[in-house]
Design an enzyme around this catalytic site. Structure first.
Site, PDB file in Angstrom:
ATOM      1  N   GLY A  11       0.826  -1.205   0.000  1.00  0.00           N
ATOM      2  CA  GLY A  11       0.000   0.000   0.000  1.00  0.00           C
ATOM      3  C   GLY A  11       0.864   1.259   0.000  1.00  0.00           C
ATOM      4  O   GLY A  11       2.091   1.196   0.011  1.00  0.00           O
ATOM      5  N   TYR A  12       0.199   2.407   0.006  1.00  0.00           N
ATOM      6  CA  TYR A  12       0.947   3.676  -0.018  1.00  0.00           C
ATOM      7  C   TYR A  12       1.719   3.900   1.285  1.00  0.00           C
ATOM      8  O   TYR A  12       2.869   4.320   1.268  1.00  0.00           O
ATOM      9  CB  TYR A  12      -0.007   4.841  -0.266  1.00  0.00           C
ATOM     10  CG  TYR A  12      -0.481   4.962  -1.696  1.00  0.00           C
ATOM     11  CD1 TYR A  12       0.252   4.430  -2.748  1.00  0.00           C
ATOM     12  CD2 TYR A  12      -1.669   5.624  -1.988  1.00  0.00           C
ATOM     13  CE1 TYR A  12      -0.194   4.546  -4.061  1.00  0.00           C
ATOM     14  CE2 TYR A  12      -2.121   5.746  -3.293  1.00  0.00           C
ATOM     15  CZ  TYR A  12      -1.377   5.201  -4.326  1.00  0.00           C
ATOM     16  OH  TYR A  12      -1.816   5.331  -5.614  1.00  0.00           O
ATOM     17  N   CYS A 147      -3.777  10.850   9.779  1.00  0.00           N
ATOM     18  CA  CYS A 147      -3.005  11.960   9.197  1.00  0.00           C
ATOM     19  C   CYS A 147      -3.642  13.326   9.506  1.00  0.00           C
ATOM     20  O   CYS A 147      -2.966  14.247   9.989  1.00  0.00           O
ATOM     21  CB  CYS A 147      -2.831  11.763   7.699  1.00  0.00           C
ATOM     22  SG  CYS A 147      -4.360  11.394   6.805  1.00  0.00           S
ATOM     23  N   ASN A 308       0.867  13.509   4.486  1.00  0.00           N
ATOM     24  CA  ASN A 308       0.058  12.446   5.108  1.00  0.00           C
ATOM     25  C   ASN A 308       0.787  11.106   5.164  1.00  0.00           C
ATOM     26  O   ASN A 308       0.528  10.287   6.047  1.00  0.00           O
ATOM     27  CB  ASN A 308      -1.272  12.264   4.361  1.00  0.00           C
ATOM     28  CG  ASN A 308      -1.082  12.066   2.868  1.00  0.00           C
ATOM     29  OD1 ASN A 308      -0.543  12.942   2.196  1.00  0.00           O
ATOM     30  ND2 ASN A 308      -1.506  10.943   2.345  1.00  0.00           N
TER      31      ASN A 308
HETATM   32  N1  LIG Z   1      -2.925   6.868   3.100  1.00  0.00           N
HETATM   33  C1  LIG Z   1      -2.746   7.699   4.123  1.00  0.00           C
HETATM   34  O1  LIG Z   1      -2.484   8.896   3.941  1.00  0.00           O
HETATM   35  C2  LIG Z   1      -2.847   7.190   5.539  1.00  0.00           C
HETATM   36  C3  LIG Z   1      -2.436   8.045   6.576  1.00  0.00           C
HETATM   37  C4  LIG Z   1      -2.519   7.591   7.901  1.00  0.00           C
HETATM   38  C5  LIG Z   1      -2.980   6.306   8.160  1.00  0.00           C
HETATM   39  N2  LIG Z   1      -3.393   5.513   7.125  1.00  0.00           N
HETATM   40  C6  LIG Z   1      -3.850   4.164   7.468  1.00  0.00           C
HETATM   41  O2  LIG Z   1      -2.799   3.254   7.140  1.00  0.00           O
HETATM   42  C7  LIG Z   1      -3.330   2.020   6.676  1.00  0.00           C
HETATM   43  C8  LIG Z   1      -2.781   1.763   5.272  1.00  0.00           C
HETATM   44  O3  LIG Z   1      -3.192   2.819   4.437  1.00  0.00           O
HETATM   45  P1  LIG Z   1      -2.815   2.874   2.885  1.00  0.00           P
HETATM   46  O4  LIG Z   1      -3.209   4.211   2.423  1.00  0.00           O
HETATM   47  O5  LIG Z   1      -1.433   2.411   2.676  1.00  0.00           O
HETATM   48  O6  LIG Z   1      -3.838   1.788   2.307  1.00  0.00           O
HETATM   49  P2  LIG Z   1      -3.720   0.926   0.963  1.00  0.00           P
HETATM   50  O7  LIG Z   1      -2.814   1.623   0.023  1.00  0.00           O
HETATM   51  O8  LIG Z   1      -5.108   0.629   0.539  1.00  0.00           O
HETATM   52  O9  LIG Z   1      -3.012  -0.446   1.415  1.00  0.00           O
HETATM   53  C9  LIG Z   1      -3.202  -1.099   2.615  1.00  0.00           C
HETATM   54  C10 LIG Z   1      -3.033  -2.578   2.532  1.00  0.00           C
HETATM   55  O10 LIG Z   1      -4.285  -3.133   2.889  1.00  0.00           O
HETATM   56  C11 LIG Z   1      -4.573  -4.273   2.104  1.00  0.00           C
HETATM   57  N3  LIG Z   1      -5.816  -4.107   1.375  1.00  0.00           N
HETATM   58  C12 LIG Z   1      -6.125  -3.136   0.522  1.00  0.00           C
HETATM   59  N4  LIG Z   1      -7.371  -3.292   0.033  1.00  0.00           N
HETATM   60  C13 LIG Z   1      -7.869  -4.389   0.594  1.00  0.00           C
HETATM   61  C14 LIG Z   1      -9.097  -5.066   0.519  1.00  0.00           C
HETATM   62  N5  LIG Z   1     -10.086  -4.625  -0.267  1.00  0.00           N
HETATM   63  N6  LIG Z   1      -9.260  -6.184   1.274  1.00  0.00           N
HETATM   64  C15 LIG Z   1      -8.252  -6.613   2.053  1.00  0.00           C
HETATM   65  N7  LIG Z   1      -7.072  -6.016   2.173  1.00  0.00           N
HETATM   66  C16 LIG Z   1      -6.868  -4.919   1.462  1.00  0.00           C
HETATM   67  C17 LIG Z   1      -3.464  -4.455   1.145  1.00  0.00           C
HETATM   68  O11 LIG Z   1      -2.674  -5.490   1.618  1.00  0.00           O
HETATM   69  P3  LIG Z   1      -2.408  -6.767   0.726  1.00  0.00           P
HETATM   70  O12 LIG Z   1      -1.468  -6.313  -0.325  1.00  0.00           O
HETATM   71  O13 LIG Z   1      -1.848  -7.741   1.699  1.00  0.00           O
HETATM   72  O14 LIG Z   1      -3.711  -7.209   0.126  1.00  0.00           O
HETATM   73  C18 LIG Z   1      -2.711  -3.119   1.178  1.00  0.00           C
HETATM   74  O15 LIG Z   1      -1.328  -3.289   1.004  1.00  0.00           O
HETATM   75  C19 LIG Z   1      -4.859   2.181   6.693  1.00  0.00           C
HETATM   76  O16 LIG Z   1      -5.377   1.652   7.879  1.00  0.00           O
HETATM   77  C20 LIG Z   1      -5.064   3.688   6.666  1.00  0.00           C
HETATM   78  O17 LIG Z   1      -6.258   4.096   7.256  1.00  0.00           O
HETATM   79  C21 LIG Z   1      -3.318   5.924   5.836  1.00  0.00           C
END
Ligand SMILES: NC(=O)c1ccc[n+]([C@@H]2O[C@H](COP(=O)([O-])OP(=O)(O)OC[C@H]3O[C@@H](n4cnc5c(N)ncnc54)[C@H](OP(=O)(O)O)[C@@H]3O)[C@@H](O)[C@H]2O)c1
Length: 341
Positions: A11-12, A147, A308
């Protein structure tokens, strides 16, 4: 060297954790987990890491014991797997929302599902060094803040703690598209997102709960997606208590953030960048905090900005790890951002 692993590494946030950890002087990234990308090389998915890592993604089930485990998985899904993860590492740093709120009933209200591991909520320290540095020195379980919540808390807390805010506050947050993650739906198609200013949470954004928990201020929060990939900016509006003026506000920030490695007070009367803007913070772990006071209405607008994916998640997580291990807080986090950008 400590051995670290990242779950949700495709993920990001996971990618940003890998970028920071690969350059960190005291850790070695030994495993990057992804269900969807298992078997693929990490630098296929995160091309900025080409030439910097030979790792291949593995299934989370293949994870073995490490010193520090970062969970960059989705909220509401992390809590169900937490018992398995805590067996694998002395320190677990969760970047999802699942262990940020101390009250499971508040969690249910904001996230719409019952908490599945409420018995562990008390074990987690909220990973915001500026508020909880002492507790983080011995924290084996860390819940990294959201964030937009990070920005709003860092803007509001010094004034709230000094008794300068009267009543509640409103938080108007703007965020770039990476805030929605790498698996976002049709709303993040370029054709739908480009040029938009979409108020995706007009009332009761989920981060409201964290901000209120950490500052003691009742907040009403709105969030809008704007034309940017990275970046968060919040505007917090509050009435000032009797006798509070611009000097008192500035002093409260100076006192709270003197010596903080990643907080800068940005409130100038001249120049282009008079108040905090995320544009110059890309890739950095800084949170810039500023303010403007209107003496006529005895109110203030508090502004905070950050990246973020860094101070809003991965950077804050690494800063918390550094504190726990007694390493310099800036280790791995020296990048100052870009200008122009
Ligand atoms: N983006 C931001 O700015 C930010 C900031 C602060 C906190 N966060 C938190 O950090 C965490 C990761 O965020 P992210 O932005 O990196 O999210 P992301 O890009 O969607 O990736 C998160 C991971 O979750 C899994 N995933 C994604 N979609 C899924 C689905 N439909 N079903 C099951 N697993 C799924 C994937 O793992 P697999 O590859 O193993 O499937 C992916 O690597 C989240 O809880 C988010 O709320 C995000």
């Amino acid at each position: 060297m400590r051995r670290v692993a990242v779950v949700g590494a495709a993920g990001y946030v996971g990618g940003e954790l890998l970028r920071i950890l690969i350059g960190h002087p005291h850790v070695e990234v030994v495993v990057a987990c992804s269900r969807r990308q298992a078997g693929r090389q990490v630098d296929n998915v995160h091309p900025n890491l080409r030439g910097l890592t030979g790792l291949t993604f593995v299934e989370p089930d293949a994870l073995d014991c490490v010193d520090v485990l970062f969970l960059a998985t989705q909220h509401t899904q992390t809590m169900g797997a937490i018992h398995g993860f805590t067996r694998l590492a002395k320190q677990v740093i969760d970047l999802s929302a699942d262990f940020r709120l101390s009250d499971p009933e508040v969690y249910r209200r904001y996230y719409g599902v019952p908490h599945q591991a409420a018995e562990l909520l008390g074990d987690f320290v909220y990973g915001l060094p500026e508020l909880h540095r002492d507790r983080l020195r011995s924290a084996d379980r860390v819940a990294v803040p959201g964030c937009m919540a990070t920005a709003a808390i860092l803007a509001l807390h010094p004034l709230a703690a000094a008794g300068l805010i009267e009543g509640g506050a409103s938080v108007d947050a703007r965020t770039g598209s990476s805030g929605a993650g790498a698996t976002a739906g049709p709303e993040n198609l370029h054709a739908e997102r480009s040029g938009s200013m979409r108020v995706f949470a007009p009332v009761r954004h989920r981060h409201e709960a964290e901000i209120a928990q950490q500052t003691g201020v009742a907040v009403r929060m709105t969030a809008t997606g704007v034309e940017a990939v990275r970046g968060v900016q919040v505007l917090c509006r509050a009435s000032l208590a009797d006798g509070a003026d611009e000097r008192a506000v500035r002093q409260a920030y100076r006192r709270a953030y003197a010596g903080e490695p990643f907080i800068r007070i940005v409130a100038y009367t001249r120049g282009l960048y008079r108040l905090p803007e995320p544009k110059i913070l890309t890739g950095s772990n800084f949170c810039d905090v500023g303010f403007a006071v209107d003496p006529a209405s005895r109110s203030a607008v508090l502004v905070a900005a950050l990246d973020n994916l860094v101070k809003g998640s991965a950077g804050n997580a690494v800063q918390s790890m550094n504190i726990r291990h007694g390493w310099p807080e800036r280790a791995g986090l020296e990048f100052p951002g870009l200008h122009p950008n």
